[in-house]
Enzyme design. Structure first.
Site, PDB file in Angstrom:
ATOM      1  N   LYS A  93     -16.015  -8.267 -10.895  1.00 36.96           N
ATOM      2  CA  LYS A  93     -16.797  -8.722  -9.740  1.00 36.96           C
ATOM      3  C   LYS A  93     -17.985  -9.514 -10.287  1.00 36.96           C
ATOM      4  O   LYS A  93     -18.420  -9.296 -11.414  1.00 36.96           O
ATOM      5  CB  LYS A  93     -17.351  -7.530  -8.951  1.00 36.96           C
ATOM      6  CG  LYS A  93     -16.326  -6.474  -8.600  1.00 36.96           C
ATOM      7  CD  LYS A  93     -15.602  -6.790  -7.321  1.00 36.96           C
ATOM      8  CE  LYS A  93     -14.688  -5.674  -6.892  1.00 36.96           C
ATOM      9  NZ  LYS A  93     -13.348  -6.099  -6.518  1.00 36.96           N
TER      10      LYS A  93
ATOM     11  N   ASP B  74      -8.189   9.681  18.651  1.00 38.58           N
ATOM     12  CA  ASP B  74      -8.700  10.410  17.495  1.00 38.58           C
ATOM     13  C   ASP B  74      -7.469  10.642  16.613  1.00 38.58           C
ATOM     14  O   ASP B  74      -6.574  11.407  16.973  1.00 38.58           O
ATOM     15  CB  ASP B  74      -9.310  11.742  17.984  1.00 38.58           C
ATOM     16  CG  ASP B  74      -9.658  12.652  16.809  1.00 38.58           C
ATOM     17  OD1 ASP B  74      -9.383  12.267  15.645  1.00 38.58           O
ATOM     18  OD2 ASP B  74     -10.192  13.747  17.062  1.00 38.58           O
TER      19      ASP B  74
ATOM     20  N   HIS C  91      -1.266  -6.873  -1.581  1.00 36.71           N
ATOM     21  CA  HIS C  91      -1.270  -8.210  -0.967  1.00 36.71           C
ATOM     22  C   HIS C  91      -1.069  -9.326  -1.993  1.00 36.71           C
ATOM     23  O   HIS C  91      -0.701 -10.434  -1.636  1.00 36.71           O
ATOM     24  CB  HIS C  91      -2.519  -8.433  -0.099  1.00 36.71           C
ATOM     25  CG  HIS C  91      -3.780  -8.683  -0.859  1.00 36.71           C
ATOM     26  ND1 HIS C  91      -4.540  -7.692  -1.387  1.00 36.71           N
ATOM     27  CD2 HIS C  91      -4.399  -9.840  -1.180  1.00 36.71           C
ATOM     28  CE1 HIS C  91      -5.590  -8.215  -1.990  1.00 36.71           C
ATOM     29  NE2 HIS C  91      -5.535  -9.524  -1.891  1.00 36.71           N
TER      30      HIS C  91
ATOM     31  N   LYS D 211      -3.053  -0.094   0.001  1.00 35.50           N
ATOM     32  CA  LYS D 211      -3.686   0.505  -1.147  1.00 35.50           C
ATOM     33  C   LYS D 211      -5.139   0.861  -0.816  1.00 35.50           C
ATOM     34  O   LYS D 211      -5.656   0.275   0.133  1.00 35.50           O
ATOM     35  CB  LYS D 211      -3.638  -0.442  -2.343  1.00 35.50           C
ATOM     36  CG  LYS D 211      -4.605  -1.651  -2.204  1.00 35.50           C
ATOM     37  CD  LYS D 211      -4.863  -2.315  -3.508  1.00 35.50           C
ATOM     38  CE  LYS D 211      -6.116  -1.878  -4.164  1.00 35.50           C
ATOM     39  NZ  LYS D 211      -7.377  -2.494  -3.727  1.00 35.50           N
TER      40      LYS D 211
ATOM     41  N   HIS E 168      -2.952  -4.793  -8.404  1.00 41.37           N
ATOM     42  CA  HIS E 168      -2.716  -6.237  -8.459  1.00 41.37           C
ATOM     43  C   HIS E 168      -2.359  -6.734  -9.873  1.00 41.37           C
ATOM     44  O   HIS E 168      -1.383  -7.452 -10.059  1.00 41.37           O
ATOM     45  CB  HIS E 168      -3.934  -7.014  -7.967  1.00 41.37           C
ATOM     46  CG  HIS E 168      -4.424  -6.569  -6.618  1.00 41.37           C
ATOM     47  ND1 HIS E 168      -3.574  -6.205  -5.604  1.00 41.37           N
ATOM     48  CD2 HIS E 168      -5.675  -6.429  -6.115  1.00 41.37           C
ATOM     49  CE1 HIS E 168      -4.297  -5.865  -4.529  1.00 41.37           C
ATOM     50  NE2 HIS E 168      -5.567  -5.987  -4.832  1.00 41.37           N
TER      51      HIS E 168
ATOM     52  N   ASP F 223      -9.295  -0.199  -8.600  1.00 38.76           N
ATOM     53  CA  ASP F 223      -9.314  -1.129  -7.464  1.00 38.76           C
ATOM     54  C   ASP F 223      -8.427  -2.351  -7.703  1.00 38.76           C
ATOM     55  O   ASP F 223      -7.821  -2.865  -6.770  1.00 38.76           O
ATOM     56  CB  ASP F 223     -10.764  -1.576  -7.212  1.00 38.76           C
ATOM     57  CG  ASP F 223     -10.918  -2.370  -5.920  1.00 38.76           C
ATOM     58  OD1 ASP F 223     -10.360  -1.943  -4.900  1.00 38.76           O
ATOM     59  OD2 ASP F 223     -11.589  -3.428  -5.932  1.00 38.76           O
TER      60      ASP F 223
END
Ligand code: BG6
Length: 499
Positions: free
Chosen positions: A347, A98, A185, A155, A247, A242
């Site tokens: 997206k 935990d 990344h 992130k 990025h 996001d």
């Protein structure tokens, strides 16, 4: 402790890796396959061990089975070597913990006591950032850390400047900055690193890389996927937080930064921070003209119908969260004054495509056919995905007796897959994990980078909130709201679509 690699003679560093969130999506989809590939390439030290930590109560055998299943799904069949899989799985142990309770952490100390010799502990936090503080504190309290221990965090680091500061403070109370590895990344992608080589190893570009020679820069990061079951997370974030805060701004930094004095982590990151500080803030009058927020509605992807954002599972049907953002910004310094940077990311676009296009200025005096004038500028296209490559568009004479001095646009093309057919392009996480093991920080984001990026984004988000306008709609499978095309055409330009 170091060792020569099997294949390259490079040095491999022996570490112990404690992976929190070992049954989570990131670990299963990216981290274990990346570690396996490093093992296959001979880049993991023989003694390197991995301890998986998760809240679920499963046995170590079940854990290894899950990792094996993840490898079978994620790694190409011809790269799955039964001997290496066996060797890799033997490195793994597992404990149920935990994360918020101190008592489970003694298991890490005990696992460490079983290590051969002294080797650094790398703690990878593949869990939500709200847990970073607790985990770091308990690690310290349990005596699992020493002067060599490193922490890797993912992130998003916070939700805005203030929350990112408190997360960074909590981590910083335990780990000094020199041992914190913040992952973006995109910095591990092969072509992104190639940007550094391209810019700073080639005088041809070095001398041209400024507002005298470059008219504008475009960055597109388009994804075909939608929210992929992450509605809860995504709706609190939106595409700006996001994708842009991290990025896209990292790509802007690598394009716009001045040459660092050397390749040391801080030399590079100092230059990146200067770019972030020079980003032009958005004023109220720019919001309507230079920024477009969008949200996808139902449409088609690969010929199949897909739901709109508000119809996705778990959706709040009143949400104003953006799934697309396009903006025109500028780096206000001597090198870049007056050069627009057009960014767009979304997206549910028609394809997965990440590319940077550097548009060079036209010749000061043009002597060819007037109707071909629009051709007359070089472009450098840096493709991150789907296939990595760099292409320089040049103008040559069209061949044929009937063509006179007609121009033809053609590429000088470096497609990494065909130019280096034997070289496997490693996944970003392989490179990043390797750098953590070596203790190299240049591909990781420093605290001040995160904070300057938030500061710039916060101002924009604040202005959006004050306006409280719904995002513009675009059908899934399109290139975003029509307004994002108008945003660039108002400057007499268009998004580059020809590859
Ligand atoms: C992540 C975002 O950081 O990057 C995701 O949270 C996004 O929403 C992903 O899908 C894109 O990464 P890549 O490497 O597939 O372009």
């Amino acid at each position: 402790m170091t060792q020569r690699t099997r294949s390259t003679g490079a040095e491999r560093t022996d570490i112990d890796l404690a992976l929190f969130g070992a049954l989570g999506d990131l670990s299963q989809r990216k981290l274990f396959p990346a570690l396996y590939q490093l093992d296959r390439e001979g880049l993991l030290h023989d003694d390197t061990r991995v301890l998986g930590l998760a809240r679920q109560d499963i046995s170590a055998t079940d854990f290894r089975d899950r990792v094996e299943a993840a490898l079978k799904t994620r790694v190409k069949a011809d790269e799955l070597d039964a001997k290496v899989v066996k060797r890799f799985l033997a490195r793994l142990s597992f404990v149920t913990v935990d994360f918020t309770a101190a008592d489970g952490y003694s298991a890490i100390r005990e696992w460490r006591e079983g290590a051969k010799g002294s080797r650094p502990l790398v703690v990878y936090l593949a869990v939500g950032a709200s847990l970073y503080g607790d985990i770091c504190r308990h690690l310290q309290g349990s005596g699992s850390l020493d002067e060599q221990s490193r922490v890797v965090v993912e992130k998003p680091i916070g939700y805005d400047l203030e929350s990112s500061k408190s997360i960074n403070d909590a981590v910083g109370d335990v780990f000094p900055e020199s041992r914190v590895y913040r992952i973006d990344h995109y910095l591990g992608k092969e072509t992104v690193q190639n940007l550094i080589a391209l810019r700073f190893a080639n005088p041809l570009f070095g001398t041209q890389w400024n507002q005298n020679h470059i008219s504008h820069v475009e960055i597109t990061v388009a994804e075909k996927v939608g929210i992929e079951g992450r509605w809860g997370y995504f709706d609190n974030a939106g595409q700006l937080r996001d994708m842009v805060q991290n990025h896209l701004l990292q790509l802007v930094c690598l394009i716009a930064m001045d040459p660092p004095a050397n390749l040391d982590a801080d030399a590079i990151r100092d230059e990146k921070v200067k770019v972030l500080k020079a980003l032009k803030p958005f004023t109220d009058d720019m919001l309507g003209r230079d920024v477009v927020r969008g949200q996808y509605t139902a449409g088609t992807t690969d010929g199949a119908g897909v739901p709109g954002y508000l119809d996705e599972e778990g959706a709040n049907t009143q949400s104003h969260t953006e799934t697309f953002v396009a903006m025109k910004t500028e780096v206000s310094n001597w090198r870049w004054a007056g050069v627009p940077f057009y960014l767009r990311t979304g997206k549910r676009m028609p394809e997965k495509l990440s590319q940077i296009v550097i548009h060079f200025r036209q010749q000061p005096h043009y002597i060819f056919d007037p109707d071909q004038r629009s051709l007359a500028a070089n472009k450098l296209i840096i493709r991150l995905q789907p296939e990595e490559g760099i292409r320089l568009e040049v103008l040559t004479k069209d061949s044929g007796l009937d063509k006179g001095m007609r121009l033809r646009r053609g590429p000088l093309h470096l497609d990494f897959n065909s130019a280096f057919p034997k070289a496997r392009i490693p996944d970003a996480y392989e490179r990043l994990l390797l750098e953590v093991m070596k203790g190299q920080q240049y591909l990781f984001v420093r605290r001040d980078e995160v904070e300057h990026a938030w500061q710039w984004c916060d101002a924009l988000i604040g202005a959006w909130e004050d306006r409280d306008e719904p995002p513009r709609r675009y059908p899934a499978g399109s290139w975003g709201p029509v307004a994002s095309i108008a945003m660039i055409t108002q400057d007499g330009r268009s998004w580059y679509e020809d590859y």
